[in-house]
Design a protein around this motif. Structure first.
Motif, mmCIF file in Angstrom:
data_model
loop_
_atom_site.group_PDB
_atom_site.id
_atom_site.type_symbol
_atom_site.label_atom_id
_atom_site.label_comp_id
_atom_site.label_asym_id
_atom_site.label_seq_id
_atom_site.Cartn_x
_atom_site.Cartn_y
_atom_site.Cartn_z
ATOM 1 N N UNK A 53 0.747 -1.089 0.145
ATOM 2 C CA UNK A 53 0.241 0.098 -0.034
ATOM 3 C C UNK A 53 0.716 0.986 0.100
ATOM 4 N N UNK A 54 2.107 1.331 1.132
ATOM 5 C CA UNK A 54 2.839 2.537 1.075
ATOM 6 C C UNK A 54 3.444 2.216 -0.203
ATOM 7 N N UNK A 55 3.539 1.688 -0.736
ATOM 8 C CA UNK A 55 5.130 1.775 -2.348
ATOM 9 C C UNK A 55 3.868 1.642 -3.766
ATOM 10 N N UNK A 56 2.341 1.794 -3.542
ATOM 11 C CA UNK A 56 1.925 1.286 -4.638
ATOM 12 C C UNK A 56 2.638 0.352 -5.272
ATOM 13 N N UNK A 57 2.988 -1.435 -4.993
ATOM 14 C CA UNK A 57 3.718 -2.144 -5.774
ATOM 15 C C UNK A 57 2.056 -3.107 -6.359
ATOM 16 N N UNK A 58 1.176 -3.253 -7.085
ATOM 17 C CA UNK A 58 0.691 -3.994 -8.010
ATOM 18 C C UNK A 58 0.896 -5.601 -7.138
ATOM 19 N N UNK A 59 0.029 -6.438 -6.400
ATOM 20 C CA UNK A 59 0.897 -7.653 -5.912
ATOM 21 C C UNK A 59 0.555 -8.413 -7.397
#
Length: 425
Positions: A53-59
């Motif tokens: 969430x903090x880094x907007x990293x897609x899962x």
């Protein structure tokens, strides 16, 4: 992201009951068994949720792992390579996933709806074509909503015949939750004769561009961005009238959001409980030497526990209503319509409560904690941001009106396929 799965049996024509109903007779997994199957994977997903969430990293890796573990096959009959779960069990597992990371639960929204379409399809050919694909691990995303000033209920995205004998799709979609991770997009289109249709567009081709440009303050990693189709190819047999979709699709889409909210409430309770239990600092004007023994702070946590239980119970109740309409989908139309109305009401009433309850609970958790809880490293703000974002998908005020209309007049509106856009003039 097709994966290896047990071989699927050939499709069989549905009778008056759906394929999902038949699978329950063949094999009935317990909810505990299903939860145990995914418990370790959910724990790993939870461990990385705040950082994603903090880094907007897609899962991406997490979605692949879920597909490989059989998450996308939850609803498929065992004899077709699935896990044989009914809808209440499916939503119990989805709520557990949402408690780990609500973004991942919402990502599967389009897939779960399309699986339901396959299970209830009247066409044996359609079922025979798609059951093996789903059993092998194929993931289906969503591409319905369009940006701009398009007409409400009419897709600007078009489908037309291709010289190859297949079809081509052209247009732009937004809010394409799940598609950036998927193999296919469940896409609303307008056919040359004006028929509103569904095109199941394969996404791994040059005619498709998927962009992660969703900039919402919550549900940041759902990949809810833009899809552009430029002469995207789709087999002609994978284009069919929207009117042939399963009748309880709107209610099902809403219950997915309920499960996401229930998971957020549980996550907020989990984090608040742990922080209060472990906190050693206390205030001179508090009620105890330790936060864990302060009755006022325990009261706050108790409110969170009540909110989480309420959200889960309402989600489970709505899932039961969905199961009843699922079992009646291809039977007596009068019974089907009555149960469909009940499912609409169950999801609407639940959303009126849950859409207000969970964001409030996600804010109240800070009342049990100190100033350190608002530091970015704690990542506790994501619970409110996510809950508020999920609650904004379909305004709950309209659900309240629908519930009130039924209470006063004894009926709900007949149009239960919701859309957004500019009203025709």
């Amino acid at each position: 992201m097709t994966t290896t799965a047990p071989p699927a049996a050939p499709g069989t024509a549905p009778g008056t009951a759906s394929a999902g109903t038949a699978s329950r007779a063949a094999s009935s997994p317990t909810t505990a068994d299903l939860l145990d199957r995914f418990s370790e994977l959910f724990a790993r997903i939870r461990a990385g949720a705040a950082e994603r969430d903090r880094t907007r990293t897609l899962p991406r890796a997490e979605i692949t792992a879920l597909a490989e573990a059989g998450f996308g096959r939850l609803r498929l009959p065992v004899e077709h390579g699935g896990l044989g779960a009914d809808l209440p069990q499916t939503f119990a597992v989805l709520t557990e996933l949402a408690a780990a990371d609500s973004n991942l639960a919402q990502i599967w929204r389009g897939h779960l709806a399309f699986v339901e379409d396959v299970l209830t399809a009247r066409s044996p050919e359609f079922r025979a074509r798609w059951l093996p694909r789903l059993a092998s691990g194929a993931v289906v995303g969503n591409a319905w909503t369009e940006p701009g000033e398009g007409a409400r209920g009419i897709a600007s995205t078009t489908v037309s015949a291709a010289e190859s004998g297949g079809a081509r799709v052209n247009g732009t979609k937004f809010y394409t939750t799940g598609s950036i991770f998927a193999d296919y997009a469940d896409t609303t289109v307008t056919a040359p004769d004006g028929t509103q249709s569904i095109a199941l567009v394969p996404l791994r081709q040059g005619g498709v561009t998927l962009t992660d440009d969703w900039d919402g303050f919550g549900q940041r990693t759902t990949g809810t961005g833009t899809a552009v189709f430029a002469d995207a190819e789709v087999p002609a047999e994978d284009v069919y009238p929207f009117a042939e979709r399963f009748t309880y699709q709107t209610a099902l889409y809403q219950v997915v959001l309920l499960a996401a909210q229930a998971g957020i409430a549980r996550a907020a309770l989990r984090d608040a409980s742990a922080l209060v239990r472990d906190r050693t600092r206390s205030y001179s004007h508090g009620n105890a030497e330790r936060a864990a023994e302060d009755p006022q702070l325990l009261e706050v946590v108790g409110h969170l526990a009540a909110a989480a239980q309420t959200a889960e119970v309402l989600t489970a109740d709505a899932a039961q209503a969905l199961q009843r309409i699922h079992e009646a989908e291809n039977g007596d139309p009068t019974v089907r319509d009555r149960l469909g109305e009940a499912a609409e009401l169950a999801s609407a009433r639940a959303q009126v409560v849950v859409s207000q309850l969970v964001p409030a609970a996600a804010t109240r958790l800070f009342d049990a904690l100190g100033a350190s809880a608002v530091r970015e490293g704690a990542a506790l703000d994501r619970h409110w941001r996510n809950a508020r974002t999920v609650a904004s998908h379909n305004p709950w005020v309209y659900k309240a009106r629908i519930a009130g209309e039924h209470a006063v007049h004894g009926h709900v509106r007949t149009d239960t396929t919701w859309s957004v856009g500019v009203a025709s003039r």
